[in-house]
Design a protein around this motif. Structure first.
Motif, PDB file in Angstrom:
ATOM      1  N   TRP A  92       1.065  -1.404  -0.198  1.00  0.00           N
ATOM      2  CA  TRP A  92      -0.081  -0.186  -0.083  1.00  0.00           C
ATOM      3  C   TRP A  92       1.297   0.660   0.486  1.00  0.00           C
ATOM      4  N   LEU A  93       1.928   1.071   0.851  1.00  0.00           N
ATOM      5  CA  LEU A  93       2.650   2.447   1.059  1.00  0.00           C
ATOM      6  C   LEU A  93       3.407   2.413  -0.238  1.00  0.00           C
ATOM      7  N   ARG A  94       3.611   2.062  -0.286  1.00  0.00           N
ATOM      8  CA  ARG A  94       4.613   1.954  -2.257  1.00  0.00           C
ATOM      9  C   ARG A  94       3.933   2.858  -3.682  1.00  0.00           C
ATOM     10  N   ARG A  95       2.794   1.953  -3.726  1.00  0.00           N
ATOM     11  CA  ARG A  95       1.631   2.185  -4.622  1.00  0.00           C
ATOM     12  C   ARG A  95       1.700   4.051  -3.905  1.00  0.00           C
ATOM     13  N   LEU A  96       1.112   4.947  -2.892  1.00  0.00           N
ATOM     14  CA  LEU A  96       0.773   5.565  -2.489  1.00  0.00           C
ATOM     15  C   LEU A  96       2.195   6.535  -3.265  1.00  0.00           C
ATOM     16  N   SER A  97       3.309   6.082  -2.819  1.00  0.00           N
ATOM     17  CA  SER A  97       4.391   6.762  -2.595  1.00  0.00           C
ATOM     18  C   SER A  97       4.986   6.816  -4.280  1.00  0.00           C
ATOM     19  N   ARG A  98       3.967   6.330  -5.241  1.00  0.00           N
ATOM     20  CA  ARG A  98       4.246   6.917  -6.255  1.00  0.00           C
ATOM     21  C   ARG A  98       3.410   8.102  -7.155  1.00  0.00           C
ATOM     22  N   HIS A  99       2.367   8.297  -6.321  1.00  0.00           N
ATOM     23  CA  HIS A  99       0.963   9.058  -6.286  1.00  0.00           C
ATOM     24  C   HIS A  99       1.551  10.569  -5.450  1.00  0.00           C
ATOM     25  N   ASP A 100       2.349  10.190  -4.275  1.00  0.00           N
ATOM     26  CA  ASP A 100       3.121  11.639  -3.890  1.00  0.00           C
ATOM     27  C   ASP A 100       4.190  11.078  -3.469  1.00  0.00           C
ATOM     28  N   PRO A 101       5.513  11.266  -3.304  1.00  0.00           N
ATOM     29  CA  PRO A 101       6.482  10.951  -3.137  1.00  0.00           C
ATOM     30  C   PRO A 101       6.592  11.717  -1.452  1.00  0.00           C
ATOM     31  N   ALA A 102       6.118  12.206  -1.248  1.00  0.00           N
ATOM     32  CA  ALA A 102       5.970  13.174   0.863  1.00  0.00           C
ATOM     33  C   ALA A 102       5.886  12.263   1.445  1.00  0.00           C
ATOM     34  N   GLY A 103       5.095  11.299   1.684  1.00  0.00           N
ATOM     35  CA  GLY A 103       4.796  10.250   2.113  1.00  0.00           C
ATOM     36  C   GLY A 103       4.585  10.432   3.622  1.00  0.00           C
ATOM     37  N   VAL A 104       4.723   9.820   5.108  1.00  0.00           N
ATOM     38  CA  VAL A 104       3.705   9.781   5.759  1.00  0.00           C
ATOM     39  C   VAL A 104       3.820  10.523   6.703  1.00  0.00           C
ATOM     40  N   ALA A 105       5.226  10.926   6.357  1.00  0.00           N
ATOM     41  CA  ALA A 105       6.330  11.826   7.393  1.00  0.00           C
ATOM     42  C   ALA A 105       6.793  13.133   6.547  1.00  0.00           C
ATOM     43  N   SER A 126      -1.632   9.326  14.296  1.00  0.00           N
ATOM     44  CA  SER A 126      -2.917   9.341  12.680  1.00  0.00           C
ATOM     45  C   SER A 126      -3.556  10.994  12.670  1.00  0.00           C
ATOM     46  N   ALA A 127      -4.653  11.380  13.771  1.00  0.00           N
ATOM     47  CA  ALA A 127      -5.436  12.285  13.002  1.00  0.00           C
ATOM     48  C   ALA A 127      -4.366  13.774  13.271  1.00  0.00           C
ATOM     49  N   TRP A 132      -0.258  17.293   8.623  1.00  0.00           N
ATOM     50  CA  TRP A 132       0.877  17.036   8.108  1.00  0.00           C
ATOM     51  C   TRP A 132       1.340  16.567   6.611  1.00  0.00           C
ATOM     52  N   THR A 133       0.241  15.479   6.514  1.00  0.00           N
ATOM     53  CA  THR A 133       0.162  14.653   5.198  1.00  0.00           C
ATOM     54  C   THR A 133      -1.225  14.852   3.914  1.00  0.00           C
ATOM     55  N   SER A 134      -0.475  15.282   3.099  1.00  0.00           N
ATOM     56  CA  SER A 134      -0.867  14.556   1.921  1.00  0.00           C
ATOM     57  C   SER A 134      -2.326  13.861   1.957  1.00  0.00           C
ATOM     58  N   PRO A 135      -3.511  14.064   1.212  1.00  0.00           N
ATOM     59  CA  PRO A 135      -4.770  13.561   1.490  1.00  0.00           C
ATOM     60  C   PRO A 135      -4.772  11.613   1.101  1.00  0.00           C
ATOM     61  N   TRP A 138      -4.287  10.102   3.393  1.00  0.00           N
ATOM     62  CA  TRP A 138      -5.334   9.875   4.600  1.00  0.00           C
ATOM     63  C   TRP A 138      -6.240   8.135   5.373  1.00  0.00           C
ATOM     64  N   PRO A 139      -6.701   7.358   3.985  1.00  0.00           N
ATOM     65  CA  PRO A 139      -6.880   6.073   4.402  1.00  0.00           C
ATOM     66  C   PRO A 139      -6.024   5.210   4.156  1.00  0.00           C
ATOM     67  N   TYR A 140      -5.085   5.408   4.300  1.00  0.00           N
ATOM     68  CA  TYR A 140      -3.884   4.324   4.979  1.00  0.00           C
ATOM     69  C   TYR A 140      -3.671   5.095   7.159  1.00  0.00           C
ATOM     70  N   LEU A 141      -3.325   5.798   7.094  1.00  0.00           N
ATOM     71  CA  LEU A 141      -4.104   6.890   8.210  1.00  0.00           C
ATOM     72  C   LEU A 141      -5.091   6.512   9.673  1.00  0.00           C
ATOM     73  N   ASP A 142      -5.852   6.708   8.899  1.00  0.00           N
ATOM     74  CA  ASP A 142      -7.397   5.823   8.942  1.00  0.00           C
ATOM     75  C   ASP A 142      -7.315   4.620   9.433  1.00  0.00           C
TER      76      ASP A 142
END
Length: 193
Positions: A92-105, A126-127, A132-135, A138-142
């Motif tokens: 999941w994180l690898r897919r997300l990082s392709r869309h937005d490389p900024a990441g969770v932190a 997570s809230a 501080w993260t891209s939308p 958000w599903p990952y953080l939820d």
């Protein structure tokens, strides 16, 4: 009359605690050497493979998510390596990082790139990270309740080359001082590679 030549001694419990603290820091540094050596052996001469191996070893060893980002062209800030103890979360994180490389932190990584100083958040959720993260994240953080965050610079010869970020998820708690020493030493070694 003042006493002369007396030596002030710590009570034995304090002396032993200080000794255990020094041993713990030495242990963290030895673990960092072992971890980075394993990453260099398994990654070979390719920087990307070394970062992937190091991220995987840190994620498993510290039971945390891990991202190693470089600032090298052509994509500044892109995740060079992403790992997680859970295969599902890692994919999941690898897919997300392709869309937005900024990441969770991402915002914290940007700050570390600016200052060259590590960030350790012992009280995080997570809230809070949603602020501080891209939308995109958000599903990952939820789904994954973050409980601790650590971001350190990859710096060599006075230049910050990237960041190494880790986040712990419930029920694993926060990062302790030994974890910080370990991660800083790994980052130092990776930056020199």
């Amino acid at each position: 009359m003042e006493p002369r030549g007396e030596i002030t001694r710590l009570p034995m419990a304090h002396a032993n605690a200080a000794s255990r603290g020094a041993d713990a820091w030495g242990h963290a540094r030895r673990r960092a050497l072992t971890l980075t050596s394993a990453a260099f052996v398994s990654g070979g001469p390719k920087r990307q493979a070394v970062r992937d191996a190091a991220a995987g070893l840190l994620a498993q060893g510290l039971e945390s998510g891990c991202a190693i980002r470089g600032v090298d062209p052509p994509t500044p800030g892109a995740a060079a390596a992403v790992a997680h103890p859970s295969r599902r979360a890692q994919a999941w994180l690898r897919r997300l990082s392709r869309h937005d490389p900024a990441g969770v932190a991402g915002a914290f990584c940007a700050r570390v790139l600016q200052t060259g100083e590590p960030i350790v958040l012992s009280v995080v959720s997570s809230a809070l990270l949603r602020l501080w993260t891209s939308p995109v994240y958000w599903p990952y953080l939820d789904e994954h309740e973050v409980s601790g965050l650590l971001v350190v610079p990859l710096a060599a010869r006075g230049t910050v080359l990237g960041t190494l970020s880790l986040w712990r998820e419930w029920p694993h708690g926060i990062f302790d001082e030994q974890d910080v020493v370990l991660v800083q030493e790994v980052a130092r070694r990776l930056a020199l590679a």
